[in-house]
Design an enzyme around this catalytic site. Structure first.
Site, PDB file in Angstrom:
ATOM      1  N   GLU A   1     144.205   5.383 -37.455  1.00 59.43           N
ATOM      2  CA  GLU A   1     143.450   6.131 -36.449  1.00 59.43           C
ATOM      3  C   GLU A   1     144.480   6.877 -35.628  1.00 59.43           C
ATOM      4  OE1 GLU A   1     140.212   5.605 -32.845  1.00 59.43           O
ATOM      5  OE2 GLU A   1     141.876   4.218 -33.047  1.00 59.43           O
TER       6      GLU A   1
ATOM      7  N   ASP B   1     120.747 -15.283 -34.566  1.00 56.54           N
ATOM      8  CA  ASP B   1     121.280 -15.335 -33.194  1.00 56.54           C
ATOM      9  C   ASP B   1     121.416 -13.938 -32.578  1.00 56.54           C
ATOM     10  OD1 ASP B   1     123.435 -14.316 -34.534  1.00 56.54           O
ATOM     11  OD2 ASP B   1     124.884 -15.812 -33.842  1.00 56.54           O
TER      12      ASP B   1
ATOM     13  N   ASP C   1     122.124  -9.599 -39.419  1.00 55.74           N
ATOM     14  CA  ASP C   1     122.259 -10.938 -38.839  1.00 55.74           C
ATOM     15  C   ASP C   1     121.579 -11.957 -39.748  1.00 55.74           C
ATOM     16  OD1 ASP C   1     122.252 -13.198 -37.222  1.00 55.74           O
ATOM     17  OD2 ASP C   1     120.590 -12.480 -35.985  1.00 55.74           O
TER      18      ASP C   1
ATOM     19  N   ASN D   1     121.527 -15.410 -39.320  1.00 56.51           N
ATOM     20  CA  ASN D   1     121.074 -16.696 -38.770  1.00 56.51           C
ATOM     21  C   ASN D   1     120.239 -16.576 -37.499  1.00 56.51           C
ATOM     22  OD1 ASN D   1     123.065 -15.852 -37.105  1.00 56.51           O
ATOM     23  ND2 ASN D   1     124.215 -17.780 -37.074  1.00 56.51           N
TER      24      ASN D   1
ATOM     25  N   HIS E   1     132.029   4.010 -35.265  1.00 52.79           N
ATOM     26  CA  HIS E   1     131.503   3.181 -34.176  1.00 52.79           C
ATOM     27  C   HIS E   1     131.882   3.723 -32.791  1.00 52.79           C
ATOM     28  CE1 HIS E   1     135.624   2.086 -34.653  1.00 52.79           C
ATOM     29  NE2 HIS E   1     135.587   1.413 -33.522  1.00 52.79           N
ATOM     30  N   ASP E   2     132.706   4.766 -32.741  1.00 46.43           N
ATOM     31  CA  ASP E   2     133.108   5.355 -31.451  1.00 46.43           C
ATOM     32  C   ASP E   2     132.427   6.695 -31.176  1.00 46.43           C
ATOM     33  OD1 ASP E   2     134.956   3.289 -30.959  1.00 46.43           O
ATOM     34  OD2 ASP E   2     136.574   4.365 -31.981  1.00 46.43           O
TER      35      ASP E   2
ATOM     36  N   ASP F   1     140.218  -3.820 -40.437  1.00 43.61           N
ATOM     37  CA  ASP F   1     140.739  -3.146 -39.260  1.00 43.61           C
ATOM     38  C   ASP F   1     141.969  -3.909 -38.792  1.00 43.61           C
ATOM     39  OD1 ASP F   1     140.600  -1.408 -36.872  1.00 43.61           O
ATOM     40  OD2 ASP F   1     138.464  -1.286 -37.367  1.00 43.61           O
TER      41      ASP F   1
ATOM     42  N   ASP G   1     126.556 -10.618 -38.929  1.00 39.27           N
ATOM     43  CA  ASP G   1     127.593 -11.563 -39.350  1.00 39.27           C
ATOM     44  C   ASP G   1     127.955 -11.369 -40.824  1.00 39.27           C
ATOM     45  OD1 ASP G   1     125.458 -12.912 -40.757  1.00 39.27           O
ATOM     46  OD2 ASP G   1     124.855 -13.714 -38.798  1.00 39.27           O
TER      47      ASP G   1
ATOM     48  N   ASP H   1     144.185   0.690 -36.102  1.00 39.09           N
ATOM     49  CA  ASP H   1     143.626   1.126 -34.829  1.00 39.09           C
ATOM     50  C   ASP H   1     144.690   1.791 -33.940  1.00 39.09           C
ATOM     51  OD1 ASP H   1     141.156   0.692 -33.054  1.00 39.09           O
ATOM     52  OD2 ASP H   1     142.730  -0.163 -31.796  1.00 39.09           O
TER      53      ASP H   1
HETATM   54  C1  GLC Z   1     140.013   2.459 -31.282  1.00 42.66           C
HETATM   55  C2  GLC Z   1     138.730   1.815 -31.698  1.00 42.66           C
HETATM   56  C3  GLC Z   1     137.885   1.622 -30.486  1.00 42.66           C
HETATM   57  C4  GLC Z   1     138.631   0.708 -29.535  1.00 42.66           C
HETATM   58  C5  GLC Z   1     140.031   1.226 -29.241  1.00 42.66           C
HETATM   59  C6  GLC Z   1     140.882   0.158 -28.629  1.00 42.66           C
HETATM   60  O1  GLC Z   1     139.832   3.719 -30.762  1.00 42.66           O
HETATM   61  O2  GLC Z   1     138.099   2.579 -32.693  1.00 42.66           O
HETATM   62  O3  GLC Z   1     136.615   1.111 -30.782  1.00 42.66           O
HETATM   63  O4  GLC Z   1     137.933   0.595 -28.331  1.00 42.66           O
HETATM   64  O5  GLC Z   1     140.702   1.633 -30.399  1.00 42.66           O
HETATM   65  O6  GLC Z   1     141.183  -0.837 -29.566  1.00 42.66           O
HETATM   66 CA    CA Z   2     124.362 -13.973 -36.639  1.00 41.10          CA
END
Ligand code: GLC
Ligand code: CA
Length: 563
Positions: free
Chosen positions: A256, A25, A21, A23, A326-327, A98, A29, A202
């Site tokens: 994905e 907040d 981050d 700034n 991230h999942d 993405d 970013d 995605d």
């Molecule tokens: C994919 C993404 C996930 C998101 C889902 C719906 O699985 O990796 O984070 O919630 O698609 O877009």
């Molecule tokens: Ca920020």
């Protein structure tokens, strides 16, 4: 146009909200990313997959896009973004964005138009149906949302229902409409013109739904899959975007691919099919996660069987190698003891166990310093998946709440999303303000600054391994041979190109393991080139004794002997 650069790449995934981050907040970013480009270059990665930074109301943290051509103000501006990509390219780092086009946000202009009336020109951009029953007040079919509950939402304005395979703020696009496919190609080309090197698509396996949207086989959590996973027109549609956009530039397109089995994969990734370059698949994740959300006991033999089967993909197919994103939960906690013992050895061993395979490896932010899952109170979870699971169980069967809490303590997506631990100080060097999500209290022990200083850190081990991989033809093109497939503690395999060989040992157990290796042909005398405990013999004999979580790589290189 396409050179296949991704076959030599090592990817780093940035989840922008939690990376850095600039700034104060509390939200990561783009200027924060810019400030860390030298760090990425130092680490040695050559490509970045950036999770969505587009305009979004954040029902699903950016995976619900309301404008595909602009940047979410909380992340910065398009000018910041341009500076970021220029900075990446200067450092020899490619940028893969993405692309979330199975659905949009319900706040996207297309959907606002679409829901406004049945004869609006955008009506057919989405999937609208009449409800069942006399009054039409029951959903059109029994499909479930991946975030629990029905996949249909009733909309007052026109008295019809729309399909959403994720949250109700993520309506599914109607890919059967050629205009929608044209829009997707245009979006891709817009970003290619701005210099983007590819896309991570995605849930791309969900885009084609079966004719007539028939009811699915009963399944309380993932009902309907058989009617939209790799649906009837998927190949046609991917091929169309390939022709209109992806093939026009030197791109990398990775999809994905939820629900894509080994036997399906060549149909979407084989080079001559002109669809995707590679796929992020889930069979490895399913080894210890049922229905992709319920934890079951880890079994190394099964895990190895999945890896080995995918390593045997035909030569015209390319693998994606990953443990984290991230999942998914943090791999150290997931595959380790969860108690923090041998964290460093474990982190390094895991790195060896996938980075030596054939395919493109992805490192998820924080993985390179061995970040772990976080312990959260029920009310501290912020991600839509965990919060929906909790509210559903509370509603339908409260006695199951302890099970839900246990499952989320291992599985929730929140574990991967805690802010990046840069330094041991308030805000973890991630922010000077109040972080959008709780920082893992183990930041004192686990942070980039201390790993940079320590030559034996996980971070420095990753650097070595990434460097070692670069331009290494054996790792890129070599054959894969597995040894001791039934062994439940050790993952042992060989990579081989001509007579140049690497023999890799990874001990997944927290115990010492002795292994008789006279069944590995002509391995005696192989030279040790990497070892996370730094205590192995210089040359390989007939047996090996591995320490807890030990990883060792041995090499046989006849050309080196001659020269
Ligand atoms: C994919 C993404 C996930 C998101 C889902 C719906 O699985 O990796 O984070 O919630 O698609 O877009
Ligand atoms: Ca920020």
């Amino acid at each position: 146009m396409k050179t296949g650069w991704y076959k030599d790449a090592v990817f780093y995934q940035i989840y922008p909200r939690s990376f850095c981050d600039s700034n104060g907040d509390g939200i990561g970013d783009i200027r924060g990313i810019i400030s860390k480009l030298d760090y990425l270059k130092e680490l040695g990665v050559t490509a970045v997959w950036l999770s969505p930074v587009y305009k979004s109301p954040n029902d699903d943290n950016g995976y619900d896009i309301s404008d595909y051509r602009d940047i979410n103000p909380e992340f910065g501006t398009l000018d910041d973004w341009k500076e970021m990509i220029a900075g990446m390219h200067e450092r020899g780092i490619k940028l893969v964005m993405d692309l979330v086009v199975n659905h949009t946000s319900d706040e996207h202009e297309w959907f606002k138009q679409s829901r406004s009336s049945k004869d609006n020109p955008y009506r057919d951009y989405y999937i609208w149906r009449k409800g069942k029953g006399k009054d039409g007040k029951r959903p059109p079919n029994n499909w479930t949302s991946r975030f629990t509950g029905s996949a249909w939402q009733y909309d007052e304005t026109t008295g019809e229902w729309y399909l959403h395979l994720f949250s109700k703020k993520q309506p599914d696009l109607n890919w059967d409409n050629p205009k929608v496919r044209r829009e997707v190609a245009d979006i891709c080309n817009y970003w290619f013109e701005l210099g983007v090197d590819g896309f991570r698509c995605d849930v791309i396996t969900y885009i084609s739904k079966a004719e007539g949207l028939p009811d699915g086989k009963f399944n309380p959590v993932m009902c309907g899959d058989e009617h939209f996973v790799l649906g009837p027109h998927i190949h046609e549609y991917l091929n169309e975007i390939y022709e209109k956009a992806w093939s026009k530039y030197d791109t990398m397109i990775v999809g994905e691919a939820i629900g894509c089995k080994l036997t399906d994969a060549p149909m979407i990734i084989a080079e001559d099919r002109h669809e995707l370059d590679s796929a992020i698949t889930f069979e490895l994740m399913d080894v210890d996660m049922k229905w992709s959300f319920f934890p079951v006991k880890f079994n190394l033999a099964k895990f190895k069987a999945v890896q080995s089967a995918w390593q045997a993909l035909p030569k015209n197919c390319w693998n994606t190698l990953y443990y984290e994103n991230h999942d998914q939960p943090r791999s150290i906690t997931r595959y380790g003891n969860g108690r923090g013992y041998y964290r460093k050895e474990l982190g390094k061993m895991l790195a060896v166990s996938y980075m030596m395979l054939r395919g493109t490896p992805y490192v998820y932010q924080g993985q390179e310093i061995g970040m772990t899952n976080i312990r959260l109170e029920e009310k501290e979870y912020v991600d839509i998946m965990a919060t929906r699971v909790f509210s559903l169980i509370r509603k339908i069967f409260p006695p199951l709440m302890p099970v839900a809490r246990w499952a989320m303590s291992k599985r929730a997506r929140d574990h991967a999303r805690t802010p990046m631990q840069w330094e041991d100080k308030t805000g973890a060097g991630f922010t000077t303000g109040k972080p959008w999500m709780k920082i893992n209290p183990n930041l004192g022990e686990i942070n980039v600054a201390s790993d940079l200083k320590n030559p034996n850190s996980i971070l420095n081990f990753y650097k070595k391994l990434i460097e070692f991989r670069k331009g290494n033809a054996v790792i890129r093109d070599g054959d894969y041979i597995e040894y001791f497939p039934k062994n439940k503690k050790v993952y042992c395999f060989e990579r081989k190109l001509g007579s140049h060989r690497y023999i890799v040992f990874c001990n997944f157990a927290e115990k010492k393991v002795a292994l008789n290796i006279d069944t590995i042909p002509n391995s005696r005398g192989a030279k040790l080139i990497m070892d996370n405990w730094a205590t192995q013999e210089e040359t390989l004999g007939d047996a090996i004794l591995l320490k807890p979580y030990e990883a060792a790589i041995y090499e046989i290189d006849p050309s080196a002997d001659n020269g």
